[in-house]
Write a protein that holds these residues in place. Structure first.
Motif, PDB file in Angstrom:
ATOM      1  N   GLU A 104       0.815  -1.222   0.000  1.00 18.04           N
ATOM      2  CA  GLU A 104       0.000   0.000   0.000  1.00 18.04           C
ATOM      3  C   GLU A 104       0.852   1.278   0.000  1.00 18.04           C
ATOM      4  OE1 GLU A 104      -1.166  -2.703   1.703  1.00 18.04           O
ATOM      5  OE2 GLU A 104      -2.953  -2.817   0.435  1.00 18.04           O
ATOM      6  N   TYR A 105       2.174   1.131   0.055  1.00 12.93           N
ATOM      7  CA  TYR A 105       3.038   2.307   0.222  1.00 12.93           C
ATOM      8  C   TYR A 105       3.894   2.594  -1.009  1.00 12.93           C
ATOM      9  CZ  TYR A 105       1.567   2.210   5.053  1.00 12.93           C
ATOM     10  OH  TYR A 105       0.785   2.243   6.180  1.00 12.93           O
ATOM     11  N   LEU A 141       1.320   6.534   2.165  1.00 11.54           N
ATOM     12  CA  LEU A 141       0.254   5.555   1.979  1.00 11.54           C
ATOM     13  C   LEU A 141      -0.453   5.948   0.688  1.00 11.54           C
ATOM     14  CD1 LEU A 141      -1.557   3.234   3.189  1.00 11.54           C
ATOM     15  CD2 LEU A 141      -3.003   5.058   4.092  1.00 11.54           C
ATOM     16  N   SER A 196      -6.637  -3.470   0.949  1.00  8.93           N
ATOM     17  CA  SER A 196      -6.355  -2.545   2.053  1.00  8.93           C
ATOM     18  C   SER A 196      -6.995  -3.054   3.346  1.00  8.93           C
ATOM     19  CB  SER A 196      -6.941  -1.162   1.758  1.00  8.93           C
ATOM     20  OG  SER A 196      -6.313  -0.590   0.656  1.00  8.93           O
ATOM     21  N   ASN A 238      -5.145   0.814   7.392  1.00  8.77           N
ATOM     22  CA  ASN A 238      -4.845   1.750   6.291  1.00  8.77           C
ATOM     23  C   ASN A 238      -5.893   2.858   6.268  1.00  8.77           C
ATOM     24  OD1 ASN A 238      -3.992  -1.029   4.147  1.00  8.77           O
ATOM     25  ND2 ASN A 238      -2.589   0.253   5.307  1.00  8.77           N
TER      26      ASN A 238
END
Ligand code: PLP
Length: 434
Positions: free
Chosen positions: A41-42, A52, A415, A419
């Motif tokens: 997710e990064y 993020l 996700s 998150n």
């Protein structure tokens, strides 16, 4: 990330982008970000800052950056054979087409692969014209369909139209935009006037017999405009009464994005004759896809060809994405995490008057910002403020809407609620400055 820890550096990539690319290739943020690395997710920029990623390169990195399961399929195929052209069969293209016939609704069966959403929509419109022998299509205001002559003629945003429509026979019906109802009515007493009006649009602005009605199940670039539940049933019935085929543009809404279902149109209890997608289908590897019923596809005469269509690497990536969505039950995750995100955004709406509307489905959630909740005057400058602040806090978001006043979030299908909390904390800080 603590904003004071953010590093800055003069980015060579940004400098050259400004000097050597068409200026129309606009970038987000006062100081544009050059991304050099992604993991899950990064993402990281070239100054070493981590973010993020809540937009996934416009809902395209669907199952995480550098996903080992997708990359393994890409690398293995690249090492075997990278390109064949559609003049030769390849097993990935064939297997993908078979799988797509299985997971798409109704009688959709035959696929045509390209490299972008623009080509996917072009192919759909062309197929509809060829199958019906008619030339007019009804599309929606606030819609987006890409950059070709046909797609630009269909786009329902002046902001994305650098030239007048070059393709005749495209008419734009009112969008099912309840927050800014084009008829100044309220749902449900409106009787879904926007859908009913398609009858008059066809009768007054076309020959009365159309080739197709094409619409996104949720208008993406338009700012995640969600139609009332009956909209598509009424619209499809009117279009079909006038001989039109129904095209669902799933470039943004496909692959479980709206929660529980594979495709956005399945949320509305109608079955299209043609469907298109791209973006999240191959997690960022370029792909475009049009699927039609056999009845429609079989009427496409002569020869047709797209050099990169069905490329073995992009179709390997798409097969791996679909497998991961199935194996990890990501459609269900999208619903669960999307509902949680929605709840948290509704809390922000209670807190900040600048938020006029929160809307979306699954992990496709938008926030429309206004200067005043009564006048609903758009507040695009507030979006920019939130953008800068969330970036400072290590979170990337997207925007859209005709007035540039809608924050769009397109978190990855895998996700987590953590998150979401990270995104909402950054948004909270951003809205505090509005
Ligand atoms: C709904 C929709 N259709 C078509 C397109 C065009 O896709 P591409 O940019 O891959 O040509 C887009 C792109 O944003 C889109 O959102």
């Amino acid at each position: 990330m603590n904003p004071t820890e953010q590093k800055t550096t003069v980015s060579e990539a940004v400098r050259k982008h400004k000097e050597f690319l068409f200026p129309a290739v606009a970038t987000y943020y006062q100081e544009p970000v050059a991304l050099v690395k992604g993991e899950g997710e990064y993402v990281w920029d070239d100054a070493g800052n981590r973010y993020l990623d809540c937009f996934g390169g416009v809902l395209t990195v669907s199952v995480g950056h550098a996903n080992p399961r997708i990359n393994e399929a890409i690398i293995a195929q690249t090492n075997k054979i990278q390109h064949t052209s559609a003049l030769y069969a390849n097993e990935n293209q064939s297997n993908l087409a078979e799988k797509l016939a299985e997971i798409t609704p109704g009688d959709l069966k035959k696929s045509f692969f390209t490299s972008s959403g623009t080509e996917a929509d072009d192919t759909a419109i062309l197929a509809a014209k060829l199958a019906t022998g008619r030339h007019e299509i009804v599309v929606l205001r606030h819609s987006y369909s890409g950059r070709s002559a046909t797609a630009l003629s269909s786009v329902g945003h002046s902001t994305w139209k650098p030239i007048a429509s070059q393709v005749a026979g495209v008419v734009h019906a009112a969008a099912p935009y309840c927050y800014r109802c084009p008829f100044k009515l309220e749902y449900p007493s409106c009787g879904v006037a926007c859908a009913q009006d398609i009858e008059e649009i066809i009768q007054t602005t076309t020959t009365g017999e159309i080739a197709a009605f094409m619409a996104e199940p949720i208008l993406g670039v338009g700012g995640f405009i969600v139609p009332p539940p009956e909209y598509f049933q009424i619209a499809y019935e009117i279009a079909r009464n006038h001989g039109g085929l129904c095209i669902s543009d799933e470039v943004q809404t496909g692959w479980g994005r709206t929660g529980d279902k594979w495709f956005g149109i399945e949320q509305w209890n109608v079955t299209p004759d043609i469907m298109t997608s791209a973006k999240g289908m191959a997690n960022g590897v370029p792909i475009g896809w049009t699927i039609a019923t056999s009845e429609v596809a079989d009427k496409f005469p002569g020869l047709t060809f797209a050099t990169f269509g069905g490329n073995p690497v992009s179709t390997a990536a798409a097969l791996a994405v679909i497998k991961m969505i199935e194996d990890d039950d990501l459609r269900a995750n999208c619903k669960t995490v999307g509902d949680y995100l929605r709840e948290r955004l509704e809390e922000l709406k209670e807190k900040y008057p600048v938020i006029g509307d929160v809307r979306g489905m699954g992990l496709m959630q938008g926030i429309e910002l206004v200067k005043d909740r009564t006048t609903k005057e758009p507040a695009p400058e507030a979006v920019l403020r939130v953008f800068e602040e969330t970036k400072r806090r290590g979170v990337l978001i997207g925007k859209g809407g005709l007035y540039g006043n809608v924050i769009r979030t397109g978190m990855m299908l895998n996700s987590t609620k953590d998150n979401v909390d990270e995104l909402v904390a950054a948004l909270d800080q951003g809205f505090a400055l509005c």
